[in-house]
Scaffold this motif. Structure first.
Motif, short mmCIF file in Angstrom:
data_model
loop_
_atom_site.label_atom_id
_atom_site.label_comp_id
_atom_site.label_asym_id
_atom_site.label_seq_id
_atom_site.Cartn_x
_atom_site.Cartn_y
_atom_site.Cartn_z
N ARG A 287 -35.99 -2.16 63.92
CA ARG A 287 -35.35 -0.88 63.35
C ARG A 287 -33.86 -0.69 63.79
O ARG A 287 -33.39 -0.89 64.83
N HIS A 288 -33.04 -0.30 62.76
CA HIS A 288 -31.62 -0.22 63.13
C HIS A 288 -31.66 1.36 63.64
O HIS A 288 -32.71 2.09 63.72
N ALA A 289 -30.43 1.60 64.29
CA ALA A 289 -30.35 3.33 64.97
C ALA A 289 -30.57 4.10 63.97
O ALA A 289 -31.07 5.44 64.46
N ASP A 290 -30.68 3.94 62.55
CA ASP A 290 -30.68 4.91 61.59
C ASP A 290 -32.08 4.92 61.25
O ASP A 290 -32.42 5.82 60.52
N THR A 344 -28.03 -5.38 76.14
CA THR A 344 -28.98 -5.56 75.10
C THR A 344 -29.97 -6.65 75.31
O THR A 344 -29.81 -7.18 76.75
N LYS A 345 -30.95 -6.73 74.78
CA LYS A 345 -31.91 -7.86 75.09
C LYS A 345 -31.98 -8.89 73.90
O LYS A 345 -31.46 -8.78 72.95
N ALA A 346 -32.63 -9.98 74.38
CA ALA A 346 -32.66 -11.02 73.23
C ALA A 346 -33.49 -10.93 72.12
O ALA A 346 -32.91 -11.49 71.03
N ASN A 347 -34.22 -9.88 71.88
CA ASN A 347 -34.68 -9.60 70.73
C ASN A 347 -34.03 -8.81 69.48
O ASN A 347 -33.81 -9.38 68.34
N ILE A 348 -32.91 -8.17 70.14
CA ILE A 348 -31.92 -7.57 69.50
C ILE A 348 -31.05 -8.64 68.90
O ILE A 348 -30.54 -8.78 67.69
N VAL A 349 -30.52 -9.62 69.88
CA VAL A 349 -29.75 -10.54 69.49
C VAL A 349 -30.03 -11.44 68.51
O VAL A 349 -29.53 -11.91 67.47
N GLY A 350 -31.65 -12.11 68.59
CA GLY A 350 -32.23 -12.78 67.59
C GLY A 350 -32.21 -12.15 66.13
O GLY A 350 -31.88 -12.78 65.24
N ARG A 351 -32.66 -10.91 66.22
CA ARG A 351 -32.48 -10.32 64.96
C ARG A 351 -31.07 -10.14 64.41
O ARG A 351 -31.20 -10.47 63.16
N GLU A 352 -30.15 -9.86 65.06
CA GLU A 352 -28.83 -9.89 64.55
C GLU A 352 -28.44 -11.30 63.92
O GLU A 352 -27.61 -11.32 62.85
N LEU A 353 -28.86 -12.36 64.52
CA LEU A 353 -28.54 -13.55 64.05
C LEU A 353 -29.19 -13.85 62.79
O LEU A 353 -28.67 -14.54 61.63
#
Length: 368
Positions: A287-290, A344-353
Protein backbone atom coordinates in the motif's frame (compact mmCIF):
# COMPACT_ATOMS: atom_id res chain seq x y z
CA UNK A 1 14.92 7.34 10.61
CA UNK A 2 12.84 4.47 11.99
CA UNK A 3 13.93 2.58 15.05
CA UNK A 4 13.88 -1.12 15.81
CA UNK A 5 10.83 -0.43 17.95
CA UNK A 6 8.75 0.38 14.86
CA UNK A 7 6.06 -2.23 14.18
CA UNK A 8 7.26 -5.44 12.54
CA UNK A 9 5.62 -8.80 11.95
CA UNK A 10 6.33 -10.63 15.18
CA UNK A 11 6.07 -13.99 13.43
CA UNK A 12 9.15 -13.09 11.40
CA UNK A 13 11.36 -11.57 14.12
CA UNK A 14 14.19 -13.86 15.20
CA UNK A 15 17.55 -13.37 16.92
CA UNK A 16 20.96 -14.01 15.43
CA UNK A 17 24.34 -14.59 17.02
CA UNK A 18 27.63 -13.22 15.77
CA UNK A 19 28.34 -13.70 12.03
CA UNK A 20 31.00 -15.99 10.66
CA UNK A 21 34.15 -14.66 9.06
CA UNK A 22 33.93 -14.55 5.30
CA UNK A 23 36.43 -15.43 2.62
CA UNK A 24 37.30 -13.21 -0.34
CA UNK A 25 34.18 -12.18 -2.27
CA UNK A 26 32.93 -13.84 -5.42
CA UNK A 27 30.48 -12.49 -7.97
CA UNK A 28 30.64 -9.11 -9.73
CA UNK A 29 32.96 -6.14 -9.40
CA UNK A 30 33.28 -2.71 -11.05
CA UNK A 31 29.82 -2.72 -12.63
CA UNK A 32 29.41 -0.04 -15.28
CA UNK A 33 26.04 0.94 -16.75
CA UNK A 34 25.77 2.57 -20.17
CA UNK A 35 22.70 3.63 -22.14
CA UNK A 36 22.40 0.25 -23.82
CA UNK A 37 24.34 -2.28 -21.77
CA UNK A 38 25.90 -3.20 -18.42
CA UNK A 39 29.47 -4.41 -17.97
CA UNK A 40 31.26 -5.94 -14.98
CA UNK A 41 34.27 -8.00 -13.92
CA UNK A 42 33.29 -11.54 -12.93
CA UNK A 43 34.96 -13.22 -9.95
CA UNK A 44 38.68 -12.51 -9.77
CA UNK A 45 38.99 -11.56 -13.44
CA UNK A 46 40.05 -8.01 -14.27
CA UNK A 47 38.57 -7.59 -17.74
CA UNK A 48 34.90 -6.47 -17.69
CA UNK A 49 32.44 -8.42 -19.83
CA UNK A 50 29.02 -7.52 -21.12
CA UNK A 51 26.25 -8.76 -18.85
CA UNK A 52 22.60 -9.69 -19.31
CA UNK A 53 21.48 -6.94 -16.91
CA UNK A 54 18.76 -4.46 -17.85
CA UNK A 55 20.42 -0.99 -17.66
CA UNK A 56 17.26 0.81 -16.54
CA UNK A 57 16.40 -1.70 -13.81
CA UNK A 58 20.03 -1.94 -12.70
CA UNK A 59 20.20 1.81 -12.18
CA UNK A 60 16.90 1.75 -10.31
CA UNK A 61 18.16 -1.03 -8.03
CA UNK A 62 21.38 0.85 -7.29
CA UNK A 63 19.40 3.99 -6.40
CA UNK A 64 17.10 1.97 -4.13
CA UNK A 65 20.06 0.49 -2.26
CA UNK A 66 21.73 3.89 -1.90
CA UNK A 67 18.49 5.38 -0.58
CA UNK A 68 18.06 2.50 1.90
CA UNK A 69 21.28 3.57 3.66
CA UNK A 70 21.80 -0.05 4.80
CA UNK A 71 25.45 -0.87 5.58
CA UNK A 72 25.16 -4.13 3.64
CA UNK A 73 22.47 -4.87 1.08
CA UNK A 74 21.74 -6.60 -2.21
CA UNK A 75 19.10 -6.91 -4.92
CA UNK A 76 19.00 -9.55 -7.64
CA UNK A 77 16.26 -10.17 -10.22
CA UNK A 78 15.72 -12.58 -13.09
CA UNK A 79 13.50 -13.20 -16.08
CA UNK A 80 11.61 -16.22 -14.76
CA UNK A 81 11.09 -17.77 -18.18
CA UNK A 82 14.73 -17.79 -19.35
CA UNK A 83 16.81 -17.37 -16.18
CA UNK A 84 18.36 -14.18 -17.60
CA UNK A 85 19.66 -12.05 -14.72
CA UNK A 86 18.12 -8.57 -14.97
CA UNK A 87 19.53 -6.93 -11.83
CA UNK A 88 22.64 -7.61 -9.74
CA UNK A 89 23.24 -4.77 -7.28
CA UNK A 90 25.13 -4.73 -3.99
CA UNK A 91 25.96 -2.19 -1.29
CA UNK A 92 28.80 -2.60 1.21
CA UNK A 93 32.31 -4.00 1.17
CA UNK A 94 31.59 -7.16 -0.83
CA UNK A 95 29.25 -8.54 -3.46
CA UNK A 96 26.39 -9.55 -1.21
CA UNK A 97 24.30 -10.93 -4.09
CA UNK A 98 26.41 -14.07 -4.35
CA UNK A 99 27.45 -14.30 -0.70
CA UNK A 100 25.42 -16.03 2.05
CA UNK A 101 25.78 -13.10 4.45
CA UNK A 102 22.38 -13.11 6.17
CA UNK A 103 20.54 -15.97 7.90
CA UNK A 104 17.56 -17.17 5.88
CA UNK A 105 15.18 -16.60 8.81
CA UNK A 106 11.53 -16.98 7.79
CA UNK A 107 12.44 -17.56 4.15
CA UNK A 108 13.27 -21.10 5.30
CA UNK A 109 9.56 -21.70 5.76
CA UNK A 110 9.46 -22.07 1.96
CA UNK A 111 11.72 -25.12 2.31
CA UNK A 112 9.60 -26.58 5.12
CA UNK A 113 6.36 -25.94 3.24
CA UNK A 114 7.74 -27.62 0.12
CA UNK A 115 8.88 -30.68 2.11
CA UNK A 116 5.47 -31.04 3.79
CA UNK A 117 3.58 -30.67 0.50
CA UNK A 118 5.95 -32.94 -1.44
CA UNK A 119 5.63 -35.63 1.24
CA UNK A 120 1.84 -35.49 1.12
CA UNK A 121 1.60 -34.44 4.77
CA UNK A 122 -0.37 -31.25 4.14
CA UNK A 123 -2.23 -29.16 1.62
CA UNK A 124 -3.14 -25.47 1.65
CA UNK A 125 -6.32 -26.12 3.65
CA UNK A 126 -4.76 -28.34 6.35
CA UNK A 127 -5.70 -26.80 9.71
CA UNK A 128 -3.40 -26.48 12.73
CA UNK A 129 -4.29 -25.06 16.14
CA UNK A 130 -1.60 -23.42 18.22
CA UNK A 131 -0.62 -21.03 20.99
CA UNK A 132 2.57 -19.04 21.63
CA UNK A 133 5.63 -19.37 19.44
CA UNK A 134 5.60 -15.89 17.90
CA UNK A 135 9.12 -14.60 18.62
CA UNK A 136 10.43 -17.78 20.27
CA UNK A 137 9.43 -21.43 20.50
CA UNK A 138 9.40 -23.55 23.66
CA UNK A 139 8.89 -27.33 23.82
CA UNK A 140 5.47 -26.80 25.43
CA UNK A 141 4.34 -24.79 22.38
CA UNK A 142 4.72 -27.90 20.22
CA UNK A 143 2.55 -30.03 22.50
CA UNK A 144 -0.25 -27.55 23.17
CA UNK A 145 -3.27 -27.66 20.87
CA UNK A 146 -3.98 -23.99 21.52
CA UNK A 147 -7.08 -21.92 20.91
CA UNK A 148 -6.00 -20.21 17.69
CA UNK A 149 -6.38 -22.20 14.46
CA UNK A 150 -5.28 -21.48 10.91
CA UNK A 151 -4.78 -23.24 7.59
CA UNK A 152 -1.36 -24.15 6.23
CA UNK A 153 -1.81 -21.71 3.35
CA UNK A 154 -2.49 -18.80 5.71
CA UNK A 155 0.38 -19.82 8.00
CA UNK A 156 2.99 -19.37 5.25
CA UNK A 157 1.76 -15.96 4.15
CA UNK A 158 1.46 -14.78 7.76
CA UNK A 159 4.74 -16.49 8.76
CA UNK A 160 3.35 -18.23 11.86
CA UNK A 161 6.41 -19.86 13.40
CA UNK A 162 4.79 -22.37 15.71
CA UNK A 163 2.59 -23.86 12.97
CA UNK A 164 5.66 -24.75 10.93
CA UNK A 165 7.49 -26.07 13.98
CA UNK A 166 4.56 -28.29 15.01
CA UNK A 167 3.99 -29.68 11.52
CA UNK A 168 7.69 -30.33 10.95
CA UNK A 169 8.07 -32.14 14.28
CA UNK A 170 5.09 -34.33 13.47
CA UNK A 171 5.96 -35.24 9.89
CA UNK A 172 9.59 -34.46 8.96
CA UNK A 173 13.15 -35.13 10.05
CA UNK A 174 16.38 -33.20 9.57
CA UNK A 175 17.21 -35.14 6.41
CA UNK A 176 13.94 -34.10 4.75
CA UNK A 177 14.76 -30.43 5.32
CA UNK A 178 18.37 -30.75 4.19
CA UNK A 179 17.33 -32.45 0.95
CA UNK A 180 14.65 -29.87 0.13
CA UNK A 181 17.03 -27.01 0.97
CA UNK A 182 19.43 -28.36 -1.66
CA UNK A 183 16.66 -28.89 -4.18
CA UNK A 184 15.46 -25.28 -3.93
CA UNK A 185 18.93 -23.67 -3.90
CA UNK A 186 19.27 -22.79 -0.22
CA UNK A 187 22.38 -25.00 -0.22
CA UNK A 188 24.54 -26.58 -2.90
CA UNK A 189 25.83 -25.27 -6.18
CA UNK A 190 23.46 -23.03 -8.11
CA UNK A 191 23.13 -23.49 -11.89
CA UNK A 192 24.65 -20.20 -13.07
CA UNK A 193 27.50 -19.23 -15.41
CA UNK A 194 29.54 -17.29 -12.78
CA UNK A 195 31.10 -18.29 -9.44
CA UNK A 196 28.70 -18.08 -6.50
CA UNK A 197 29.05 -19.25 -2.90
CA UNK A 198 26.74 -21.96 -1.61
CA UNK A 199 24.36 -21.24 1.23
CA UNK A 200 24.62 -23.09 4.52
CA UNK A 201 21.85 -24.91 6.37
CA UNK A 202 22.29 -26.17 9.93
CA UNK A 203 19.46 -28.52 10.93
CA UNK A 204 19.81 -30.27 14.32
CA UNK A 205 18.88 -33.93 14.41
CA UNK A 206 16.94 -33.73 17.69
CA UNK A 207 13.19 -33.23 17.12
CA UNK A 208 12.87 -29.92 18.99
CA UNK A 209 15.96 -28.38 17.40
CA UNK A 210 14.79 -29.56 13.98
CA UNK A 211 11.34 -28.06 14.57
CA UNK A 212 12.80 -24.67 15.50
CA UNK A 213 15.04 -24.72 12.43
CA UNK A 214 12.05 -25.62 10.25
CA UNK A 215 10.35 -22.41 11.41
CA UNK A 216 13.44 -20.33 10.56
CA UNK A 217 15.29 -20.22 13.90
CA UNK A 218 19.08 -20.54 13.84
CA UNK A 219 19.44 -22.53 10.64
CA UNK A 220 22.32 -21.18 8.56
CA UNK A 221 22.82 -18.47 5.97
CA UNK A 222 21.49 -17.74 2.50
CA UNK A 223 22.57 -15.57 -0.42
CA UNK A 224 20.05 -13.37 -2.26
CA UNK A 225 20.95 -15.39 -5.36
CA UNK A 226 19.86 -18.58 -3.57
CA UNK A 227 16.60 -16.94 -2.46
CA UNK A 228 15.97 -15.78 -6.03
CA UNK A 229 16.57 -19.26 -7.41
CA UNK A 230 14.07 -20.82 -4.99
CA UNK A 231 11.34 -18.39 -6.05
CA UNK A 232 12.19 -18.74 -9.73
CA UNK A 233 11.89 -22.52 -9.36
CA UNK A 234 8.42 -22.24 -7.83
CA UNK A 235 7.40 -19.69 -10.49
CA UNK A 236 8.50 -22.15 -13.19
CA UNK A 237 6.16 -24.84 -11.90
CA UNK A 238 8.96 -26.69 -10.10
CA UNK A 239 11.57 -26.68 -12.88
CA UNK A 240 15.14 -25.58 -12.07
CA UNK A 241 15.97 -23.13 -14.88
CA UNK A 242 19.63 -22.22 -15.33
CA UNK A 243 20.58 -18.62 -14.45
CA UNK A 244 22.61 -16.60 -17.00
CA UNK A 245 24.61 -13.45 -16.18
CA UNK A 246 27.20 -13.23 -18.97
CA UNK A 247 25.69 -11.92 -22.21
CA UNK A 248 25.89 -14.69 -24.84
CA UNK A 249 25.35 -12.21 -27.67
CA UNK A 250 21.98 -13.72 -28.60
CA UNK A 251 18.68 -13.89 -26.68
CA UNK A 252 19.09 -16.07 -23.59
CA UNK A 253 17.70 -19.56 -24.18
CA UNK A 254 15.74 -21.31 -21.46
CA UNK A 255 17.70 -24.30 -20.13
CA UNK A 256 15.94 -26.59 -17.66
CA UNK A 257 18.48 -28.32 -15.45
CA UNK A 258 15.96 -30.74 -13.93
CA UNK A 259 12.62 -30.87 -12.15
CA UNK A 260 12.78 -29.96 -8.46
CA UNK A 261 9.11 -30.05 -7.41
CA UNK A 262 5.96 -31.77 -8.56
CA UNK A 263 3.97 -29.20 -10.60
CA UNK A 264 1.04 -29.53 -8.19
CA UNK A 265 3.30 -28.70 -5.24
CA UNK A 266 4.69 -25.66 -7.07
CA UNK A 267 1.17 -24.43 -7.86
CA UNK A 268 0.12 -24.83 -4.23
CA UNK A 269 3.19 -22.94 -3.02
CA UNK A 270 2.39 -20.19 -5.53
CA UNK A 271 -1.11 -19.76 -4.09
CA UNK A 272 0.17 -19.85 -0.50
CA UNK A 273 2.84 -17.24 -1.21
CA UNK A 274 0.20 -14.87 -2.61
CA UNK A 275 -1.27 -14.63 0.90
CA UNK A 276 1.86 -12.68 1.91
CA UNK A 277 0.92 -9.63 -0.16
CA UNK A 278 -2.86 -9.98 0.15
CA UNK A 279 -3.28 -10.27 3.92
CA UNK A 280 0.04 -11.49 5.33
CA UNK A 281 3.36 -10.01 6.44
CA UNK A 282 3.70 -7.83 3.34
CA UNK A 283 0.22 -6.36 3.02
CA UNK A 284 1.19 -2.90 4.35
CA UNK A 285 4.24 -2.73 2.09
CA UNK A 286 1.95 -3.14 -0.92
CA UNK A 287 0.00 0.00 0.00
CA UNK A 288 1.31 3.46 -0.84
CA UNK A 289 1.29 6.28 1.70
CA UNK A 290 -2.02 7.53 0.28
CA UNK A 291 -3.61 4.10 0.77
CA UNK A 292 -3.65 3.06 -2.89
CA UNK A 293 -2.70 -0.51 -3.77
CA UNK A 294 0.67 -1.12 -5.36
CA UNK A 295 0.45 -3.07 -8.63
CA UNK A 296 -3.37 -2.97 -8.63
CA UNK A 297 -5.07 -5.97 -10.18
CA UNK A 298 -1.87 -8.04 -10.12
CA UNK A 299 -1.36 -11.06 -7.86
CA UNK A 300 2.15 -11.12 -6.37
CA UNK A 301 3.72 -14.16 -4.66
CA UNK A 302 6.22 -13.29 -1.94
CA UNK A 303 7.90 -14.25 1.35
CA UNK A 304 9.46 -11.98 3.96
CA UNK A 305 11.85 -12.49 6.84
CA UNK A 306 13.02 -10.18 9.63
CA UNK A 307 15.56 -10.79 12.40
CA UNK A 308 18.12 -9.07 14.61
CA UNK A 309 21.85 -9.80 14.67
CA UNK A 310 24.02 -9.05 17.70
CA UNK A 311 27.59 -8.80 16.37
CA UNK A 312 27.57 -6.56 14.47
CA UNK A 313 24.23 -5.12 15.53
CA UNK A 314 22.02 -5.52 12.47
CA UNK A 315 18.35 -5.77 11.63
CA UNK A 316 18.21 -8.13 8.65
CA UNK A 317 15.18 -8.01 6.41
CA UNK A 318 14.36 -10.19 3.42
CA UNK A 319 11.89 -9.98 0.57
CA UNK A 320 11.71 -12.51 -2.24
CA UNK A 321 8.96 -12.59 -4.84
CA UNK A 322 7.71 -13.28 -8.35
CA UNK A 323 5.01 -11.59 -10.41
CA UNK A 324 2.48 -11.75 -11.89
CA UNK A 325 1.73 -14.85 -9.85
CA UNK A 326 -0.64 -16.29 -12.47
CA UNK A 327 1.87 -15.86 -15.33
CA UNK A 328 5.29 -15.13 -13.80
CA UNK A 329 7.70 -12.83 -15.63
CA UNK A 330 10.15 -11.56 -13.00
CA UNK A 331 11.59 -12.92 -9.75
CA UNK A 332 13.21 -10.60 -7.20
CA UNK A 333 15.20 -11.08 -4.00
CA UNK A 334 16.23 -8.26 -1.65
CA UNK A 335 18.37 -8.43 1.50
CA UNK A 336 18.98 -5.41 3.74
CA UNK A 337 21.32 -5.56 6.73
CA UNK A 338 20.27 -2.37 8.48
CA UNK A 339 21.57 -0.66 11.57
CA UNK A 340 19.17 -0.83 14.48
CA UNK A 341 17.80 2.47 13.25
CA UNK A 342 16.60 2.12 9.67
CA UNK A 343 15.08 3.98 6.76
CA UNK A 344 13.27 1.16 4.98
CA UNK A 345 12.85 -2.60 4.82
CA UNK A 346 13.39 -5.13 2.08
CA UNK A 347 9.70 -5.55 1.26
CA UNK A 348 9.36 -1.85 0.36
CA UNK A 349 12.50 -1.95 -1.78
CA UNK A 350 11.34 -5.11 -3.54
CA UNK A 351 7.90 -3.68 -4.22
CA UNK A 352 9.44 -0.54 -5.71
CA UNK A 353 11.63 -2.61 -8.04
CA UNK A 354 8.59 -4.60 -9.17
CA UNK A 355 6.73 -1.35 -9.82
CA UNK A 356 9.66 -0.07 -11.89
CA UNK A 357 9.68 -3.26 -13.96
CA UNK A 358 5.95 -3.17 -14.68
CA UNK A 359 5.92 0.60 -15.31
CA UNK A 360 6.98 -0.06 -18.92
CA UNK A 361 10.02 0.64 -21.02
CA UNK A 362 11.50 -2.79 -20.36
CA UNK A 363 14.86 -3.51 -21.90
CA UNK A 364 14.92 -5.49 -25.13
CA UNK A 365 17.54 -8.15 -24.38
CA UNK A 366 20.78 -7.94 -26.35
CA UNK A 367 19.73 -4.98 -28.51
CA UNK A 368 22.83 -3.72 -30.28
Amino acid sequence: MRSLLAPVALASVLLLGSPDAHAAPRGLHRIRVTDGAVYGAVGGKEKPVRLTLDPRLQQKAERLLARSDAPEAAIVASDVRTGRILVWASRGGRDYVAEPHAPSASLFKIVTAAALLEGGYANASTETCYSGGFSSIKPADLESRGSACTTFGEALGKSINVVFAKMAKKHLDAGDLRRMAGTLGFTGELPIDVPASSGRVDIPDDPFGMARAAAGFWNGKLSPLGALFAMQTIANGGERVRLVLKDPGVPVARVVERRALDPRVARTLNRMLQVTTKRGTCVKAFRHADGTRALPGMAVAAKTGTLVGKKPARMFSWFTSFAPADKPEIAVAVMLANDLTWRTKANIVGRELLEAYFAGGRDEPHAR
